[in-house]
Design a protein around this motif. Structure first.
Motif, PDB file in Angstrom:
ATOM      1  N   SER A  56       4.107  -1.767  35.434  1.00 24.90           N
ATOM      2  CA  SER A  56       4.316  -0.793  36.514  1.00 24.90           C
ATOM      3  C   SER A  56       5.004   0.477  36.037  1.00 24.90           C
ATOM      4  CB  SER A  56       5.153  -1.426  37.634  1.00 24.90           C
ATOM      5  OG  SER A  56       6.477  -1.680  37.190  1.00 24.90           O
ATOM      6  N   GLY A  57       5.477   0.475  34.774  1.00 30.86           N
ATOM      7  CA  GLY A  57       6.149   1.651  34.232  1.00 30.86           C
ATOM      8  C   GLY A  57       5.554   2.094  32.912  1.00 30.86           C
ATOM      9  N   GLU A  58       6.143   3.127  32.323  1.00 36.22           N
ATOM     10  CA  GLU A  58       5.687   3.654  31.040  1.00 36.22           C
ATOM     11  C   GLU A  58       6.119   2.724  29.915  1.00 36.22           C
ATOM     12  OE1 GLU A  58       3.731   5.484  28.487  1.00 36.22           O
ATOM     13  OE2 GLU A  58       3.768   6.498  30.447  1.00 36.22           O
ATOM     14  N   LYS A  79      13.074  -1.910  35.971  1.00 33.18           N
ATOM     15  CA  LYS A  79      13.303  -0.499  36.235  1.00 33.18           C
ATOM     16  C   LYS A  79      14.679  -0.311  36.857  1.00 33.18           C
ATOM     17  CE  LYS A  79      12.203   3.892  37.070  1.00 33.18           C
ATOM     18  NZ  LYS A  79      11.985   4.897  36.024  1.00 33.18           N
TER      19      LYS A  79
END
Length: 402
Positions: free
Chosen positions: A99-101, A165
């Motif tokens: 869901s993130g980089e 996150k």
């Protein structure tokens, strides 16, 4: 990516002792107030953290947008839940990391195993989950100290909870945990920043504004209302007191020599503010003054202004330069409101050559030639009080007239 709850970390509140619960309760109340228009929010507070839940993902996104501005939150993380089985955890870990980089990032897995019956020890879980993630994201590099991505896996009896996150919070203390004060809100750049900084230290505020119609316009008052509304976004309501200042200001201009009129005007403002403060039960007055920034903010001028009250005057910007203040104003989104080109009462009668080192005895002598007392009390009695809930309603009505 669907999230099941948000983990909120307290930060400075965690350093408190026996009275910690008071600060936690205040933070919980402020979060509920900031999210009051989101119907299905549930909040569960624990000793060193808080959990926020909602069943709707669109509400979860709105919550994530609002939490960074609430004082008392050090950081927070969205959390995904799955069954407490190894395969479910591995699959959910891929979703959370994805869901993130990930390109160019370092990575680490950290396990908290509250459910001791889970059939794997911590080291085995770290290897299994970490290896599974690396096979799906080969661009990640393992790093034990200060990784870019820290995948936290909390295994409880009711399931496994994963997060990677971390969002930065506003820090500070919950608004209202350190008393109540009255902010002198002019409409310029400095005073809303002063209010913001005191709110960050846990001070709840009312705001007071001096209006001098017809010399100041409705647009100038609208600007101040927008600033008060903006301050409401930091976790507590702000009530605005609008003072009709025309008669009192004209009396000052007529009775006091031009080079001392600015000092006397601010002394009158301070006396009005002090009476409003006493009526609302506030403990101090907050101003946006910075030492030496303008003629009325020299040490001699501030001393002359302070002489009319024994109430504590809080000046959080006193040692800041203008660029530092502007930087904060831009960061908290008040700058563009403050620079709207509508004059307040402090600028309309500014003398051409104001005293930068006024003598208190001389100021007192000229003020003694006229009885300002009735006008001071009249200004207090005739003020308009705008509740926080009215600020948005009045803005919408005002915009409809344009």
């Amino acid at each position: 990516m669907d999230w099941n709850e948000i983990l909120i970390r307290y930060g400075e509140i965690s350093l408190k002792g026996r009275n910690r619960n008071q600060f936690v309760r205040k933070l919980r109340s402020n979060i509920k107030n900031a999210l009051r228009d989101i119907g299905s929010i549930q909040i569960r507070a624990e000793r060193d953290r808080m959990f926020l839940q909602t069943e709707k993902q669109e509400e979860m996104k709105e919550v994530i947008e609002r939490l960074p501005s609430i004082f008392g939150i050090q950081s927070f993380s969205p959390v995904a839940q799955c069954e407490a089985t190894l395969e479910s955890i591995k699959q959910k870990a891929i979703e959370v990391i994805g869901s993130g980089e990930t390109v160019g990032c370092t990575f680490k897995v950290e396990i908290k195993r509250a459910d001791k019956s889970f059939p794997y020890v911590t080291s085995e879980l770290q290897q299994e989950i970490g290896g599974h993630v690396l096979r799906h994201f080969p661009e990640l590099v393992v790093q034990m100290k200060k990784p870019d991505i820290l995948l936290l896996v909390d295994i409880r009896e009711e399931g496994a909870f994963l997060t990677a996150k971390v969002y930065k919070g506003a820090g500070g203390m919950p608004v209202g945990s350190n008393g109540h004060s009255l902010l002198m809100l002019s409409g310029g750049i400095d005073s809303p920043v002063a209010g913001y900084l005191m709110m960050k230290r846990g001070v709840s505020i009312d705001a007071i504004h001096f209006a001098s119609p017809p010399y100041t316009s409705e647009l100038a008052q609208r600007k101040v209302m927008d600033l008060a509304e903006k301050l409401c976004s930091f976790g507590a309501s702000v009530r605005l007191h609008v003072i009709p200042f025309t008669e009192l200001q004209q009396a000052v201009v007529q009775q006091v020599p031009d080079n001392l009129s600015m000092t006397t005007t601010r002394r009158m403002m301070m006396q009005v503010a002090d009476r409003v403060r006493a009526e609302i039960g506030a403990m101090a007055i907050i101003t946006g003054e910075s030492l030496g920034q303008v003629a009325s903010q020299t040490l001699e001028s501030l001393t002359a202004i302070n002489e009319v009250t024994s109430t504590p005057i809080l000046r959080p910007l006193v040692a800041m330069d203008k660029l530092e203040i502007i930087d904060i104003a831009q960061r908290i989104d008040t700058y563009d409101i403050s620079i709207r080109p509508y004059e307040d009462c402090c600028t309309i009668f500014t003398p051409s050559n104001p005293k930068t080192k006024p003598k208190i005895e001389k100021v007192n002598r000229f003020e003694s030639y006229f009885d300002f007392e009735p006008l001071i009390q009249q200004a207090v009695n005739e003020r308009t009080v705008i509740e926080a809930a009215e600020l948005r309603v009045k803005e919408e009505g005002f915009m409809n007239l344009l």
